[in-house]
Every structure is written in structure tokens, then in C-alpha cells.
Design an enzyme around this catalytic site. Structure first.
Site, PDB file in Angstrom:
ATOM      1  N   LYS A   1     -10.085  -5.638 -12.325  1.00  0.00           N
ATOM      2  CA  LYS A   1      -9.526  -6.458 -13.399  1.00  0.00           C
ATOM      3  C   LYS A   1     -10.579  -6.711 -14.470  1.00  0.00           C
ATOM      4  O   LYS A   1     -11.767  -6.713 -14.166  1.00  0.00           O
ATOM      5  CB  LYS A   1      -9.100  -7.823 -12.830  1.00  0.00           C
ATOM      6  CG  LYS A   1      -7.854  -7.793 -11.980  1.00  0.00           C
ATOM      7  CD  LYS A   1      -7.418  -9.206 -11.631  1.00  0.00           C
ATOM      8  CE  LYS A   1      -6.165  -9.183 -10.766  1.00  0.00           C
ATOM      9  NZ  LYS A   1      -4.989  -8.610 -11.446  1.00  0.00           N
TER      10      LYS A   1
ATOM     11  N   ARG B   1       1.687  -6.391  -2.704  1.00  0.00           N
ATOM     12  CA  ARG B   1       2.831  -5.721  -2.064  1.00  0.00           C
ATOM     13  C   ARG B   1       2.393  -4.988  -0.802  1.00  0.00           C
ATOM     14  O   ARG B   1       3.174  -4.837   0.134  1.00  0.00           O
ATOM     15  CB  ARG B   1       3.518  -4.799  -3.081  1.00  0.00           C
ATOM     16  CG  ARG B   1       2.659  -3.683  -3.595  1.00  0.00           C
ATOM     17  CD  ARG B   1       3.190  -3.063  -4.887  1.00  0.00           C
ATOM     18  NE  ARG B   1       2.940  -3.915  -6.057  1.00  0.00           N
ATOM     19  CZ  ARG B   1       3.324  -3.605  -7.289  1.00  0.00           C
ATOM     20  NH1 ARG B   1       3.991  -2.482  -7.522  1.00  0.00           N
ATOM     21  NH2 ARG B   1       3.054  -4.412  -8.301  1.00  0.00           N
TER      22      ARG B   1
HETATM   23  N1  BES Z   1      -2.409 -11.085  -8.391  1.00  0.00           N
HETATM   24  C1  BES Z   1      -1.972 -10.182  -9.384  1.00  0.00           C
HETATM   25  C2  BES Z   1      -0.832 -10.731 -10.247  1.00  0.00           C
HETATM   26  C3  BES Z   1      -1.170 -11.922 -11.085  1.00  0.00           C
HETATM   27  C4  BES Z   1      -1.617 -11.762 -12.383  1.00  0.00           C
HETATM   28  C5  BES Z   1      -0.977 -13.190 -10.607  1.00  0.00           C
HETATM   29  C6  BES Z   1      -1.905 -12.873 -13.156  1.00  0.00           C
HETATM   30  C7  BES Z   1      -1.241 -14.309 -11.376  1.00  0.00           C
HETATM   31  C8  BES Z   1      -1.717 -14.135 -12.660  1.00  0.00           C
HETATM   32  C9  BES Z   1      -1.502  -8.887  -8.734  1.00  0.00           C
HETATM   33  O1  BES Z   1      -2.172  -8.526  -7.590  1.00  0.00           O
HETATM   34  C10 BES Z   1      -1.746  -7.803  -9.729  1.00  0.00           C
HETATM   35  O2  BES Z   1      -2.883  -7.536 -10.015  1.00  0.00           O
HETATM   36  N2  BES Z   1      -0.680  -7.205 -10.235  1.00  0.00           N
HETATM   37  C11 BES Z   1      -0.802  -6.175 -11.205  1.00  0.00           C
HETATM   38  C12 BES Z   1       0.142  -5.085 -10.821  1.00  0.00           C
HETATM   39  C13 BES Z   1      -0.066  -3.781 -11.578  1.00  0.00           C
HETATM   40  C14 BES Z   1      -1.400  -3.177 -11.206  1.00  0.00           C
HETATM   41  C15 BES Z   1       1.060  -2.854 -11.231  1.00  0.00           C
HETATM   42  C16 BES Z   1      -0.443  -6.781 -12.556  1.00  0.00           C
HETATM   43  O3  BES Z   1       0.401  -7.673 -12.623  1.00  0.00           O
HETATM   44  O4  BES Z   1      -1.053  -6.389 -13.537  1.00  0.00           O
HETATM   45 MN    MN Z   2      -3.928  -7.445  -7.984  1.00  0.00          MN
END
Ligand code: BES
Ligand code: MN
Ligand code: ZN
Length: 498
Positions: free
Chosen positions: A276, A350
Site C-alpha cells: 500500500k 477474502r
Molecule cells: N483492508 C483493505 C480494505 C480497506 C481499505 C479497508 C481502506 C479500510 C480502508 C483490503 O485488504 C484491501 O486492501 N483491499 C483492496 C482490494 C484490491 C487490491 C482489489 C482495496 O480495496 O484496494
Molecule cells: Mn489489503
């Protein structure tokens, strides 16, 4: 932690000291018992001067009222009493608590014209007080009050005067359990990841045993034997280990199938090798909001001795990155036997839930499963932060959840699912891939989960926008909101007890 206010209930009687809170119906001024506090008409004059009409949430404050030994007289508007619903009483409690941020001795007089103010209302008001008073200041060595001044570490004392204090006290026993459950969930979400990893989270769940919850903790080794390759693949880049916790509360009939709640517990989500960006990454300490809600819910249900058989399962990992971390393109085998091509290591929730859901379904054959997860950023793009996303294979369960959401104001909005969306996660190299492209990102995530629940009635709540950093309101000023505890307690109470 800021000390929890003490709550008690009593019959109407004018106190000599401390502060008194009176309620005023819109357009009605003071009435009934409240009128007795204004023999000198100071409040009535203040209403006129300040244009106070009793609108919901408005207040009039008189400090050290002349000719009285009281510290403060506070009048709170409630709008039209006949319209007050369950959540309005919580809000009212929140508005009141906000006025007493310093240790205070407060008497709240519940006496409204033509409101059927009953025990439930008084208990709801008390719950609102407790939830609003929450403040995560455990790591502040100098405790401050709301004005940045040194805080007295004395709890405020609220005495709620009403027609039937004994009944109110009884109703409050349940509300008190719910307050503790929400508080636990908020604490877990607010706790930083250096203090709370998978092992530490699992240790916290052990405390539920003294409420009569049975708690089993599976280690990596046991999960390995069960074939949980999806969950373990996420954990393998972190030295903090992985745990799967199974909590069971059996308050129902022995022969009744349990209902089940499953939580995503990523104690920190760096994204792994699909890292991230730095900005805002600190928020990912809250990526266990689903697991926190399930744990808080189990606490609430056990503490109020809910008449239901309930299973809570939480999958606990840290999604970090070292030389052993999983790589984009890796293919893992889940407990279900289905293979997954991990195209993005940041779509890890997931993967954790795939094995947790499958395990829960196989072992307990529950009546239904509801999972909670801070699963996708995309759900905030779709819904903002005032509704959580609801995805389900079952209209009845979906309807009940939506109803519970309206009652508790932990609101849900149902999102579509279907074969077109499901196709998005088919993979060339494995049974499925863990991302489905940018469009409908929350939906393809839900489709992924659905591949691990078979025909069991199931709902997935995407709480990424509501579990943390959601706008504060009358009953929550904390970053971690505890979203889901009140909602699911309501679901259980309204549909699955007795
Ligand atoms: N934990 C995150 C989602 C999230 C983002 C929760 C911001 C709370 C605030 C999740 O694991 C994630 O990183 N999801 C990705 C999915 C993508 C890589 C398909 C996302 O939402 O960008
Ligand atoms: Mn994630
Ligand atoms: Zn995540």
C-alpha cells in the site's frame, strides 16, 4: 481509559446537589415534574432569550441557578415525544453525556408529556451516555478532559429518575452488556498493531471464558493440518503468527443449530508485496474491525445471557512483507480444496475469510453465517461512510439484517450479486483469482467469499467505511466505532431468541 460513568435508576425526587437534566418537548416548554424546577421562571426566561423551542438535540444551560444549591440546570430538547424511537433515546443520552465531560453528579429527569417513557427508553438513554463517554486515552500519560485540561480520573455519576426504576434497571442490564461489547470492539480497533497482533488478539478473546463463552484457539500448525492454505499464505510474511479463534455461546436449546458470525482479523494490512502507499497506511491497524465486532458481539450476547446458540469465528493474521511473504502470481490451495491465484497480495481479507467461512460451515453446519470485514476501499466509493455494504444469497436474512440496521442506525445497503460478477474472478491458472478488476470491486470480493459458503444462508457486511474513521456522531466520538455489535445483537434479539 477514561472512567466509565456509573448509571443508576431512581424514583422522582428533587436532588439538593449536583446537576439536573430536564427534557422539553418541542413547543411545550417545561411540563410535569420539570416545571417544578423553574419556580423562579429563570428557565422560561432563558428559553425566550435564546429562542429555545425544544427542537431535538438543542440545549439550554443555566450554571449555578440563583436561589438553588444545584450546580447546573440543563434542559435538552427532544422534538415531538410521540416520535421518539429506540435510537433517539441513545442519541439523547449522547447529547447529555457530551455536556458533562468532567466528573459530575447528574440527575436526569425522565418525565415527558404524552410520551410513553418506559424502562426501555431509560435503558436506551443510559446506553447512549456510556457510548458517548468512551474515550481511547490509554496511551496518554497525561489524561485530558474534552477541553485539553487535566482530567479528573473520577467517573461521572448519572442517576436516571423515571416512573418505574426497577423495570429500568432490569432493561439496563441488557443495554449494559451491549455497551461493554461495543467498548471491547472499539478498544480492539483503536489498539495499535505493535500492541495487538494475532497472538495478542487471540489472548483477549480468552477473557470471554469468564462470561461462559467457550474459546478455542487454533495455531498455524493446526490450521496447516486442516489445509488452510489461503489464510496461512497471507500470514507467511509476518513473524507475528496466525490464529483462528472459535468462540461458542450456548444459551439456546441443546438441539438448536447455531447461528454463526465470522470476522476478518487482519491486525495490520501493509498490502504485502503489493504494498500500500505510505499515506494513511496507519489506518490499517483497524483492518481487524470485523473480528473486533464478532468478539464484541460474543461478549454482549454472553453478558446478557442471550437465549441462542451462537458461534463466533475470527481469522487473525498480519499482512506484512518479508522474504517469505507471498508473491503476486502465487497459487494457494484453500481448505475447501479450491485453488486461488493470488494476483494481488493486498486482496488478503477474502483469503482469510475463505478458510474461516469454510471451516465454520463444515464444522458447525450453522443456520446461517454472517461475516464482517473491512474488505474493500471500493465500498466507500459506492456508499460513503453512512452505510455498510450488504451482500447475501438469502432474501430473508438480508431483510432481517436491513431491519436491524434501521432500528440500531448501524445501517446497511444491499448490493447486487450474480453470475456476471462471479465470472470476473475466474482464473486461467487456478480455480479463481483473488481480484476481479477495478469496476465493482466490492462485488467481486463478495462473489469470491460466496464460493466458500455453499448453500448455507449467508451475508457479508463490508464495513471498511463504517468500522473506523467514520464521521463521529451523538453516540460515537471514537475512531474505532464498534460498528456491527449493536446491529447483530439486535438481529439475534429480534429473530433468534426463544
Ligand atoms: N483492508 C483493505 C480494505 C480497506 C481499505 C479497508 C481502506 C479500510 C480502508 C483490503 O485488504 C484491501 O486492501 N483491499 C483492496 C482490494 C484490491 C487490491 C482489489 C482495496 O480495496 O484496494
Ligand atoms: Mn489489503
Ligand atoms: Zn485488508
Amino acid at each position: 481509559m477514561t472512567p466509565r460513568p456509573s448509571i443508576s435508576f431512581a424514583k422522582h425526587a428533587a436532588p439538593k446537589k449536583g446537576s439536573v437534566v430536564l427534557l422539553s418537548a418541542e413547543g411545550a416548554g417545561l411540563s410535569g415534574i420539570a416545571k417544578g424546577y423553574d419556580s423562579g421562571k429563570a428557565l422560561e426566561r432563558a428559553f425566550a432569550v435564546a429562542d429555545f423551542t425544544g427542537k431535538s438535540g438543542s440545549t439550554i444551560d443555566v450554571i449555578a441557578p440563583q436561589g438553588s444549591t444545584l450546580d447546573r440546570l440543563l434542559v435538552v430538547g427532544v422534538g415531538k415525544p410521540a416520535n421518539l424511537k429506540e435510537y433517539d433515546w441513545l442519541k439523547l443520552g449522547g447529547v447529555i453525556a457530551a455536556q458533562f465531560r468532567k466528573a459530575a453528579d447528574v440527575t436526569v429527569v425522565l418525565d415527558l408529556p404524552d410520551a410513553k417513557t418506559d424502562a426501555q427508553d431509560a435503558a436506551g438513554l443510559a446506553l447512549g451516555i456510556l457510548l458517548r463517554a468512551y474515550n481511547f486515552d490509554k496511551y496518554k500519560t497525561k489524561k485530558e478532559d474534552g477541553d485539553g485540561k487535566p482530567a479528573e480520573q473520577k467517573p461521572s455519576k448519572f442517576t436516571i429518575q423515571c416512573a418505574d426504576p426497577a423495570a429500568a434497571k432490569k432493561a439496563f442490564a441488557d443495554a449494559d452488556a451491549v455497551a461493554d461489547g461495543v467498548t471491547l470492539a472499539r478498544d480492539l480497533v483503536n489498539e495499535p498493531a505493535n500492541k495487538l497482533g494475532p497472538v495478542e488478539f487471540a489472548a483477549e478473546t480468552k477473557a470471554l471464558e469468564k462470561l461462559g463463552v467457550s474459546v478455542e484457539i487454533l495455531t498455524e500448525k493446526e490450521m496447516g493440518k486442516l489445509g488452510m492454505g489461503a489464510l496461512l499464505g497471507v500470514a507467511q510474511g509476518s513473524p507475528r503468527g496466525a490464529r483462528l479463534v472459535v468462540m461458542r455461546w450456548n444459551g439456546g436449546k441443546a438441539k438448536d443449530k447455531p447461528i454463526a458470525f465470522v470476522g476478518k482479523g487482519v491486525t495490520f494490512d501493509t498490502g504485502g508485496n503489493s504494498m500500500k502507499p505510505a499515506a494513511g497506511m496507519e489506518d490499517m491497524k483497524g483492518d481487524m474491525g470485523g473480528a473486533a465486532a464478532v468478539t464484541g458481539l460474543m461478549h454482549a450476547l454472553a453478558a446478557r445471557k442471550a437465549k441462542a446458540n451462537v458461534v463466533g469465528v475470527v481469522g487473525l493474521v498480519e499482512n506484512s512483507v518479508d522474504g517469505a511473504a507471498q508473491r503476486p502470481g502465487d497459487i494457494v490451495t484453500s481448505m475447501s480444496g479450491q485453488t486461488i491465484e493470488v494476483l494481488n497480495t493486498d486482496a488478503e481479507g477474502r483469503l482469510v475469510l475463505a478458510d474461516a467461512l469454510w471451516y465454520c460451515n463444515q464444522r458447525f453446519e450453522p443456520k446461517f453465517m454472517v461475516n464482517l470485514a473491512t474488505l474493500t476501499g471500493a465500498i466507500m466509493v459506492a456508499l460513503g461512510q453512512f452505510h455498510a455494504g450488504l451482500f447475501s444469497n438469502n432474501d430473508e436474512l438480508s431483510g432481517r439484517l436491513t431491519e436491524a440496521g434501521l432500528t440500531t442506525q448501524e445501517r446497511l445497503w444491499r448490493m447486487p450479486m450474480g453470475p456476471d460478477y462471479d465470472k470476473l474472478i475466474d482464473s486461467k491458472n487456478a480455480d479463481m483469482k483473488n481480484i476481479g478488476g477495478r469496476f465493482g470491486g466490492s462485488i467481486s470480493a463478495a462473489q469470491f467469499l460466496q464460493r466458500f459458503v455453499k448453500e448455507t444462508p449467508w451475508a457479508h457486511l463490508d464495513i471498511a467505511g463504517t468500522a473506523m474513521g467514520s464521521p463521529s456522531n451523538e453516540i460515537n466520538q471514537s475512531w474505532g466505532s464498534g460498528f456491527g455489535v449493536r446491529l447483530l445483537d439486535r438481529l439475534v434479539r429480534d429473530y433468534y431468541e426463544g
